[in-house]
Scaffold this motif. Structure first.
Motif, mmCIF file in Angstrom:
data_model
loop_
_atom_site.group_PDB
_atom_site.id
_atom_site.type_symbol
_atom_site.label_atom_id
_atom_site.label_comp_id
_atom_site.label_asym_id
_atom_site.label_seq_id
_atom_site.Cartn_x
_atom_site.Cartn_y
_atom_site.Cartn_z
ATOM 1 N N LEU A 1 0.875 -1.169 0.000
ATOM 2 C CA LEU A 1 0.000 0.000 0.000
ATOM 3 C C LEU A 1 0.914 1.222 0.000
ATOM 4 O O LEU A 1 1.700 1.414 0.946
ATOM 5 C CB LEU A 1 -0.911 -0.024 1.222
ATOM 6 N N ILE A 2 0.841 2.016 -1.049
ATOM 7 C CA ILE A 2 1.735 3.181 -1.172
ATOM 8 C C ILE A 2 0.995 4.388 -0.599
ATOM 9 O O ILE A 2 0.272 5.097 -1.296
ATOM 10 C CB ILE A 2 2.163 3.407 -2.634
ATOM 11 N N LEU A 3 1.195 4.604 0.677
ATOM 12 C CA LEU A 3 0.448 5.623 1.415
ATOM 13 C C LEU A 3 1.025 7.013 1.186
ATOM 14 O O LEU A 3 2.239 7.208 1.190
ATOM 15 C CB LEU A 3 0.489 5.300 2.906
ATOM 16 N N ASP A 4 0.119 7.981 1.011
ATOM 17 C CA ASP A 4 0.496 9.391 1.045
ATOM 18 C C ASP A 4 0.283 9.843 2.487
ATOM 19 O O ASP A 4 -0.822 10.199 2.891
ATOM 20 C CB ASP A 4 -0.369 10.205 0.078
ATOM 21 N N LYS A 5 1.358 9.778 3.268
ATOM 22 C CA LYS A 5 1.249 10.056 4.701
ATOM 23 C C LYS A 5 1.036 11.543 4.961
ATOM 24 O O LYS A 5 1.762 12.370 4.421
ATOM 25 C CB LYS A 5 2.514 9.586 5.428
ATOM 26 N N PRO A 6 0.062 11.873 5.800
ATOM 27 C CA PRO A 6 -0.130 13.283 6.126
ATOM 28 C C PRO A 6 0.862 13.769 7.179
ATOM 29 O O PRO A 6 1.500 12.968 7.871
ATOM 30 C CB PRO A 6 -1.564 13.321 6.671
ATOM 31 N N THR B 1 5.029 4.734 12.416
ATOM 32 C CA THR B 1 4.530 3.570 13.152
ATOM 33 C C THR B 1 3.014 3.661 13.332
ATOM 34 O O THR B 1 2.291 2.665 13.196
ATOM 35 C CB THR B 1 5.210 3.465 14.526
ATOM 36 N N GLU B 2 2.536 4.871 13.608
ATOM 37 C CA GLU B 2 1.091 5.099 13.735
ATOM 38 C C GLU B 2 0.379 4.801 12.415
ATOM 39 O O GLU B 2 -0.707 4.205 12.397
ATOM 40 C CB GLU B 2 0.849 6.556 14.155
ATOM 41 N N ALA B 3 1.013 5.199 11.306
ATOM 42 C CA ALA B 3 0.423 4.958 9.986
ATOM 43 C C ALA B 3 0.332 3.466 9.693
ATOM 44 O O ALA B 3 -0.685 2.981 9.180
ATOM 45 C CB ALA B 3 1.247 5.659 8.912
ATOM 46 N N VAL B 4 1.395 2.733 10.010
ATOM 47 C CA VAL B 4 1.386 1.282 9.786
ATOM 48 C C VAL B 4 0.277 0.624 10.603
ATOM 49 O O VAL B 4 -0.461 -0.239 10.101
ATOM 50 C CB VAL B 4 2.757 0.659 10.132
ATOM 51 N N GLY C 1 4.396 -3.747 7.800
ATOM 52 C CA GLY C 1 5.647 -3.044 8.087
ATOM 53 C C GLY C 1 5.863 -1.982 7.045
ATOM 54 O O GLY C 1 5.211 -1.974 5.996
ATOM 55 N N HIS C 2 6.777 -1.045 7.311
ATOM 56 C CA HIS C 2 7.008 0.031 6.336
ATOM 57 C C HIS C 2 8.454 0.032 5.847
ATOM 58 O O HIS C 2 9.339 -0.536 6.488
ATOM 59 C CB HIS C 2 6.636 1.400 6.918
#
Length: 309
Positions: free
Chosen positions: A16-21, A27-30, A43-44
Motif C-alpha cells: 500500500l503506497i500511502l500518502d502520509k499526512p 509507526t502510527e500509519a502502519v 511493516g514500512h
C-alpha cells in the motif's frame, strides 16, 4: 501441549503506497493501515518524520519479506530550508539553538550544491533513529544527552534548487539509503553562515513505486463508511500493489506450476535452455506472473532463499 495461536487478521499481501499526512508518525500509519485492512502482518520501508508528508510504502503479509529491497531504493524529496535559525531537531519541532541575521543569495546557494552531490559524508541529526550503544539517538536526546554520532557516507544523485525567497529556499533531492534531509538543511545553513532548518519536507518517490501510486490516508479512512465488511475490504484491496513490484529491479525467470511447487517446498529447481541465466546472486522466480521466490542462480539451478504463498 498447547496449540500454536492462529494469527489474527487476514493473510492479505501486497504493498500500500500511502500518502502520509503531516503530524502522523510512520509507526502510527502502519498500525492504522494494518487495522483498516485487517492484515495479519504489516511493516514500512523507510521512516518519515511526523512533520514530513508523502510516500510511505507499507507492506502487508508476504510483502514484508521484500521490505529490505525497497529500503535500499532511491528516494526523492522536496524540501524547504528556512534560514536564520538552527534547531535541536533540525526541523520545526525542535528548540532554537542558533540564530543569525545573515541571509544567503541565490548565487551563494547554487555555488554550494556541487559539494553536496555525489558521495558525501554526513552526520545524522541528534534526533534520529541511529543506535548509540544500543539506544536510539532520539531517546538519548529527549533525556537531554548530547551524543557523538559518527559521520557516514551517503549518496546524493541529484540536488536541485527550485526557488529562492528572502528567508527560505526550496530544493529537490534524489538520494540513496540512509540520507537525512534534515542534516542537509543544517549543513547548508552552517556553511552559508546563516543557520537553517527544515520547515517543509515531502517524499515524492521511493523506488520502484511511482508518485501516482500514492493513496491519501483520508481516502482509505473514508471507506470505513461501507457497512458490508466484504465490500469494504474488497475496496481497500483494490489499492494494493502486487508484492512482486518491489523486486522489479532483480533478474526474473519464468517457471512452471510444478517448479513453483518445488520452490515453495524449499527445494531447488534445474534451469534448462540456451537462454537460462548462468549465475545471479539474487533473482526472482515467477509462475503465471505471480511471485514465487527470491533466490540464487548457480550451477544450473535456482535455489530459493525466500518463498511466497
Amino acid at each position: 501441549m498447547s496449540r500454536p495461536r492462529k494469527p489474527k487478521g487476514r493473510p492479505v499481501s501486497g504493498w500500500l503506497i500511502l500518502d502520509k499526512p503531516v503530524d502522523f508518525g510512520s509507526t502510527e500509519a502502519v498500525g492504522k493501515i494494518k487495522w483498516l485492512f485487517n492484515a495479519q502482518k504489516a511493516g514500512h520501508a523507510g521512516t518519515l518524520d511526523p512533520l514530513a508528508s508523502g510516500m510511505l510504502p507499507i507492506a502487508l503479509g508476504d510483502a514484508t519479506k521484500t521490505v529490505p529491497y525497497v529500503m535500499d531504493g532511491r528516494k526523492i524529496y522536496e524540501f524547504t530550508v528556512t534560514w536564520g535559525e538552527e534547531r535541536s531537531t533540525d526541523d520545526l519541532e525542535g528548540e532554537v539553538t542558533q540564530t543569525s541575521d545573515t541571509r544567503p543569495d541565490e548565487a551563494a546557494i547554487r555555488a554550494l550544491l556541487p559539494a553536496y552531490t555525489g558521495t558525501i559524508s554526513q552526520v545524522p541529526p541528534q534526533f534520529s533513529a541511529i543506535k548509540i550503544a544500543g539506544e536510539r539517538a532520539y531517546d538519548l536526546a529527549r533525556d537531554g544527552e548530547t551524543v557523538e554520532i559518527p559521520s557516514r557516507d551517503v549518496e546524493i544523485h541529484r540536488l536541485t534548487l527550485l526557488k529562492v525567497e528572502t528567508d527560505r529556499a526550496f530544493f529537490e533531492v534524489e538520494c540513496g539509503k540512509g540520507t537525512y534531509v534534515r542534516s542537509l538543511a543544517r549543513d547548508f545553513g552552517r556553511e552559508l553562515g546563516c543557520y537553517g532548518h527544515i520547515s517543509d519536507l515531502r517524499r515524492t518517490f521511493v523506488a520502484p513505486f511511482a508518485e501516482e501510486t500514492m493513496v491519501p490516508l483520508a481516502e482509505l479512512v473514508a471507506l470505513e463508511a461501507i457497512e458490508d465488511r466484504d465490500e469494504r475490504l474488497a475496496a481497500l484491496d483494490a489499492f494494493l500493489v502486487d508484492t512482486g513490484e518491489a523486486l522489479s529491479a532483480l533478474p526474473q525467470i519464468r517457471i512452471s506450476d510444478d517448479q513453483a511447487h518445488r520452490l515453495r517446498m524449499g527445494n531447488p529447481i534445474i534451469l534448462r535452455g540456451r537462454d537460462a541465466p548462468v549465475a545471479e546472486p539474487e533473482a526472482v522466480a515467477l509462475a503465471g506472473g505471480k511471485l514465487v521466490a527470491i533466490g540464487e542462480i548457480g550451477q544450473g539451478e535456482f535455489r530459493p532463499k525466500r518463498v511466497f504463498v
